[in-house]
Design a protein around this motif. Structure first.
Motif, short mmCIF file in Angstrom:
data_model
loop_
_atom_site.label_atom_id
_atom_site.label_comp_id
_atom_site.label_asym_id
_atom_site.label_seq_id
_atom_site.Cartn_x
_atom_site.Cartn_y
_atom_site.Cartn_z
N VAL A 1 0.84 -1.19 0.00
CA VAL A 1 0.00 0.00 0.00
C VAL A 1 0.88 1.24 0.00
N PHE A 2 0.54 2.21 -0.83
CA PHE A 2 1.16 3.53 -0.84
C PHE A 2 0.13 4.53 -0.34
N VAL A 3 0.41 5.18 0.79
CA VAL A 3 -0.42 6.27 1.28
C VAL A 3 0.23 7.56 0.81
N ILE A 4 -0.43 8.28 -0.07
CA ILE A 4 0.19 9.46 -0.68
C ILE A 4 -0.25 10.74 0.03
N ASN A 5 0.50 11.81 -0.22
CA ASN A 5 0.20 13.12 0.36
C ASN A 5 0.15 13.07 1.88
N ASP B 1 -11.06 12.05 14.20
CA ASP B 1 -11.67 11.48 12.98
C ASP B 1 -10.61 11.28 11.92
N LYS B 2 -9.75 12.28 11.75
CA LYS B 2 -8.71 12.19 10.73
C LYS B 2 -7.71 11.09 11.07
N LEU B 3 -7.42 10.97 12.34
CA LEU B 3 -6.48 9.93 12.76
C LEU B 3 -7.05 8.54 12.52
N ARG B 4 -8.35 8.39 12.80
CA ARG B 4 -8.98 7.09 12.55
C ARG B 4 -8.96 6.75 11.06
N LEU B 5 -9.22 7.73 10.23
CA LEU B 5 -9.21 7.50 8.79
C LEU B 5 -7.80 7.16 8.30
N LEU B 6 -6.80 7.84 8.85
CA LEU B 6 -5.42 7.52 8.49
C LEU B 6 -5.07 6.09 8.93
N PHE B 7 -5.56 5.69 10.11
CA PHE B 7 -5.31 4.33 10.60
C PHE B 7 -5.89 3.30 9.63
N VAL B 8 -7.09 3.59 9.09
CA VAL B 8 -7.68 2.70 8.09
C VAL B 8 -6.74 2.55 6.90
N ALA B 9 -6.23 3.67 6.40
CA ALA B 9 -5.35 3.63 5.23
C ALA B 9 -4.07 2.85 5.52
N LEU B 10 -3.47 3.06 6.70
CA LEU B 10 -2.19 2.43 7.02
C LEU B 10 -2.32 0.92 7.25
N THR B 11 -3.49 0.49 7.69
CA THR B 11 -3.66 -0.93 8.03
C THR B 11 -4.22 -1.77 6.89
N ARG B 12 -4.23 -1.22 5.66
CA ARG B 12 -4.68 -2.01 4.51
C ARG B 12 -3.56 -2.90 3.95
N ALA B 13 -2.32 -2.67 4.41
CA ALA B 13 -1.18 -3.37 3.82
C ALA B 13 -0.93 -4.70 4.53
N LYS B 14 -0.75 -5.78 3.73
CA LYS B 14 -0.40 -7.08 4.30
C LYS B 14 1.09 -7.17 4.62
N HIS B 15 1.94 -6.69 3.69
CA HIS B 15 3.38 -6.88 3.84
C HIS B 15 4.18 -5.58 3.79
N THR B 16 3.83 -4.68 2.88
CA THR B 16 4.66 -3.50 2.68
C THR B 16 3.80 -2.25 2.68
N LEU B 17 4.27 -1.24 3.43
CA LEU B 17 3.57 0.03 3.52
C LEU B 17 4.53 1.16 3.17
N HIS B 18 4.14 2.00 2.22
CA HIS B 18 4.92 3.17 1.84
C HIS B 18 4.10 4.41 2.18
N ILE B 19 4.65 5.29 3.02
CA ILE B 19 3.99 6.55 3.37
C ILE B 19 4.74 7.66 2.64
N CYS B 20 4.06 8.29 1.69
CA CYS B 20 4.73 9.22 0.79
C CYS B 20 4.30 10.66 1.06
N GLY B 21 5.27 11.55 1.07
CA GLY B 21 4.97 12.97 1.26
C GLY B 21 5.88 13.82 0.40
N TYR B 22 5.86 15.13 0.66
CA TYR B 22 6.68 16.06 -0.12
C TYR B 22 7.13 17.19 0.80
N SER B 23 8.23 17.81 0.43
CA SER B 23 8.78 18.88 1.26
C SER B 23 8.22 20.24 0.89
#
Length: 623
Positions: free
Chosen positions: A235-239, A273-295
């Protein structure tokens, strides 16, 4: 999306595009605006629209020609219409005359008819579900819009299937929304322009949410809300920025504020609420999680990373070099919705959502086989992909008669007597009124239908019996013949002795005295009718409701209308023969196999006759 497209990474997503901004819809509505401006003699607006409309690609008009016309109008202080209607270029003159003709028609013809003309369809096009009826013929169109052939021709389907389906979805969504907008009023083409204006003024989007998959192994692109309950290998969580997910994210502002004393607040705006939604996104990955952002954001301002994850230990930070500005601008300025897709899309995956639940009806079968009217490609466009078109007068009339007969039978079952002639005619009139036909067609068909129903129920009303079933549908009866999933609706199931039934099929239009047929048109029509009755036997005997309980031993056509001599003819009966049924079952499965493999053979080598249809059927059976 542009970066995935550039790297040829296929994606699957739910479209959330506002179709009113889509180029194909802008072009269609701009042509409608030009027609309205001409009809209302608003020359200045027509001047502004002509230059825009004639520049669309499907006209294939040279830009130099339009520049010359524009300069002539400017220098000589003339309106575009004057210059175009007298121009020496025959194509320009033909297009201008066509728009003038549409402007004249716009006050009389329903919006649906006008849309068909703008798109390049035919108002009285083939509709094999109902019988073609004779109406006063219009003179053949001198000019047909190239819009449909440009965007929905067979070549585009073959070479750019994804673009084809995207554009078709946008056009279908527009026409569906227009039909829902004011269903009790016959709309005109001016109403289309008003519909667009109202939606844009209110900031409302018309969204095409058709599911879209480019290949079977596509990257799934979705919101965190959509991802609930799903899992993926990676899973890639973007932005992953505070301005998107964190405390500095903008809250949704409701259009109408709630009273201050109301003890509720909109859900989803608090940090929790936002934290719970982020938790949903982060916990969709079985093996690999990429959290992507920008400077830095697009304005080159510093953008804080997501503070929610600052304190998490064990995260491996990796800095990725930023693309060069030229490259980024080039990619972002490209319309990825229309350009990047074709490289990576494969036809089976694109069509999978359509084929997954598809069931073959006898109308679809006959359309596939009818080489006289386009055959497989007509089936593809009108049955499988459901190209949006106005209801033809024949279809409107046939459907109104069938709905009236269904209502009549329901009244008989409930009250044990047929409704009065006046009640039957009244019901028919009400149904026909809802079809929004051209006034002249409505008047003619209203009189015709009232008289036909009066005559038929008076002379043959005894055919209706309370124990029979009218308009019996089989869509949910799990009918499978060989590999083919079948569906359909039978006008009347006429129950006889225990375990035996007949099927009745009511027909409008000119009746036939025998199965042979006098002319080519009638022979083709009767061939289709025969196959309808064969199909209905398969529906009943293969259904979950009647399998092993009922045998259909006869089929019968009942003609609602009189012949040229004013006589109601006896129905045509069909006794089922095993040899004919065996061939028909094989034909169904041959067509089914072609449909499921997206194999739509070219049929131009077959003559557009009943013999041509039979030759095509034999070739399908032999392969």
């Amino acid at each position: 999306m542009p970066y995935l497209g550039q790297k040829s990474v296929p994606v699957a997503y739910e479209r959330r595009e506002n179709i009113l901004d889509a180029p194909i819809i802008v072009e269609l509505t701009s042509m409608a605006e030009l027609v309205v401006a001409l009809a209302e003699n608003r020359q200045d607006e027509a001047d502004a629209m002509f230059g825009q409309v004639l520049g669309y690609d499907f006209w294939k008009t040279a830009p130099e020609l339009l520049i010359d016309i524009s300069l002539e109008c400017y220098k000589k202080h003339r309106h575009w219409l004057d210059v175009l209607s007298k121009h020496k270029n025959p194509q320009i003159k033909a297009i201008t005359a066509w728009f003038i003709d549409l402007a004249k028609r716009s006050r009389l013809e329903p919006m649906e008819y006008m849309l068909d003309r703008l798109v390049g369809g035919t108002i009285s096009g083939v509709d094999n579900e109902f019988d073609r009826i004779e109406l006063p013929a219009e003179s053949p169109a001198k000019f047909i819009s190239p819009f449909k052939e440009h965007y929905f021709g067979s070549r585009r389907y073959s070479s750019a299937t994804e673009s084809y389906l995207t554009l078709l979805g946008q056009l279908s969504t527009l026409r569906q929304r227009l039909r829902q907008w004011q269903p009790n009023r016959t709309l005109r083409i001016k109403d289309l322009t008003e519909f667009v204006r109202l939606n844009q003024a209110a900031g409302l989007k018309i969204i095409d949410t058709n599911p879209h998959t480019q290949t079977t192994n596509a990257v799934q692109v979705m919101t965190a809300y959509k991802a609930k309950g799903l899992e993926f290998e990676a899973v890639f969580v973007i932005n992953a920025q505070d301005e998107v997910w964190g405390p500095t994210a903008r809250s949704r502002t409701p259009r109408i504020s709630l009273p201050h004393n109301l003890p509720i607040a909109p859900a989803g705006d608090s940090d929790n609420d936002k934290l719970r939604l982020l938790f949903v996104a982060l916990t969709r990955a079985k093996h690999t999680l990429h959290i992507c952002g920008y400077s830095h954001d697009l304005d080159n301002k510093l953008s804080p990373a997501l503070s929610f994850i600052d304190s998490i230990s064990g995260l491996e930070h990796q800095q990725i070099s930023k693309p060069t500005s030229v490259k980024a601008v080039e990619i972002l300025s490209t319309d990825w919705s229309y350009r990047f897709r074709q490289i990576i899309a494969d036809k089976p995956a694109l069509m999978a959502p359509i084929l997954e639940d598809y069931k073959l009806s006898v109308t679809h079968l006959n359309n596939f086989l009818d080489v006289a009217e386009g055959g497989p490609y007509f089936f593809l466009m009108h049955n499988l992909l459901r190209f949006p078109e106005a209801l033809s007068p024949s279809a409107a009339y046939g459907d109104s008669v069938h709905q009236t007969l269904k209502w009549l039978h329901g009244e008989l079952r409930q009250k044990t007597v047929l409704p009065s002639t006046s009640a039957i005619q009244k019901y028919f009139g009400e149904v026909l009124d809802r079809k929004h036909l051209k006034k002249s067609d409505h008047t003619r068909l209203s009189e015709r239908g009232r008289e036909a129903l009066k005559r038929y129920t008076k002379e043959k009303g005894s055919i209706f019996e309370p124990k029979d079933l009218a308009e019996r549908g089989f869509n949910n009866d799990g009918v499978v013949v060989g590999d083919a999933r079948l569906s359909g609706k039978i006008d009347v199931l006429h129950f006889k002795d225990v375990g035996r039934t007949e099927v009745f099929d009511f027909k409008t239009g000119r009746p036939a005295p025998s199965w042979q047929g006098k002319g080519e048109f009638e022979r083709i029509k009767l061939h289709k009718y025969r196959q309808q009755l064969l199909f209905y036997k398969l529906l009943v005997e293969g259904s979950a409701s009647y399998q092993g309980k009922l045998v259909v031993d006869k089929g019968r056509l009942e003609f609602i209308e009189t012949d040229a001599n004013g006589r109601l003819l006896p129905g045509l009966e069909l006794t089922y023969e095993p040899k004919e049924m065996t061939r028909f079952i094989a034909l169904i499965n041959s067509v089914w196999k072609r449909v499921m493999s997206l194999d739509f053979p070219e049929t131009s080598k077959y003559p557009p006759t009943s013999r041509g249809i039979l030759a095509f059927e034999e070739d399908l059976l032999s392969k």
